[in-house]
Design a protein around this motif. Structure first.
Motif, short mmCIF file in Angstrom:
data_model
loop_
_atom_site.label_atom_id
_atom_site.label_comp_id
_atom_site.label_asym_id
_atom_site.label_seq_id
_atom_site.Cartn_x
_atom_site.Cartn_y
_atom_site.Cartn_z
N HIS A 177 0.12 -1.39 -6.28
CA HIS A 177 0.20 -1.14 -4.83
C HIS A 177 -1.09 -1.11 -4.54
O HIS A 177 -2.29 -0.84 -5.73
N ASP A 198 -3.42 4.65 2.20
CA ASP A 198 -4.24 4.85 3.54
C ASP A 198 -3.13 6.03 4.15
O ASP A 198 -1.93 6.58 3.49
N THR A 207 0.51 -1.31 0.42
CA THR A 207 0.00 -0.15 0.11
C THR A 207 0.92 0.81 -0.04
O THR A 207 1.91 1.23 -0.21
N CYS A 253 -10.49 -2.06 2.74
CA CYS A 253 -10.29 -0.48 1.70
C CYS A 253 -11.97 -0.98 0.89
O CYS A 253 -12.51 -1.87 0.35
N ALA A 312 -4.08 -0.32 -2.73
CA ALA A 312 -4.67 1.15 -1.63
C ALA A 312 -3.75 1.81 -1.42
O ALA A 312 -2.78 1.15 -1.16
#
Length: 109
Positions: A33, A37, A11, A60, A35
């Motif tokens: 990737h 955050d 991520t 997600c 996600a």
């Protein structure tokens, strides 16, 4: 487990909310990737500082590569799926965490 769909991958963590432009999001997605955050880097930074191991378990719902952001509303089915994921994530995290600390011993169930 528990009939849930999951993926394992990397991520991107950023401290900047809503500042990612489309080209940057597309680069992250094409880089593999899964996600974006805002919290995971703090967990890993604190763990590194104290010499500890760390892991992140996220669910997600944003689909930035498809033009959907966290500001969009959700259908009742999506809300139900989010609730199910929220309820499943805590016991899953405990199972993973306890398993990591009980190598060779029986883990909690």
């Amino acid at each position: 487990r528990q009939g849930r769909r999951w993926q394992r991958g990397t991520t991107v963590t950023t401290s900047a909310l809503l500042t990612q432009h489309r080209a940057q999001i597309e680069r992250w997605a094409s880089g593999g990737h899964l996600a974006v955050d805002m919290e995971t880097s703090a967990v890993y930074s604190a763990a590194a500082h104290f010499g500890m191991q760390a892991a992140a378990l996220l669910f997600c719902w944003d689909e930035l590569s498809r033009g959907r952001s966290w500001l969009d509303t959700f259908t009742p089915a999506e809300v139900a799926a989010q609730r199910a994921a929220d309820q499943a994530i805590y016991p899953t995290a405990l199972e993973i965490g306890c398993g990591a600390h009980t190598k060779g011993r029986q883990s909690w169930s």
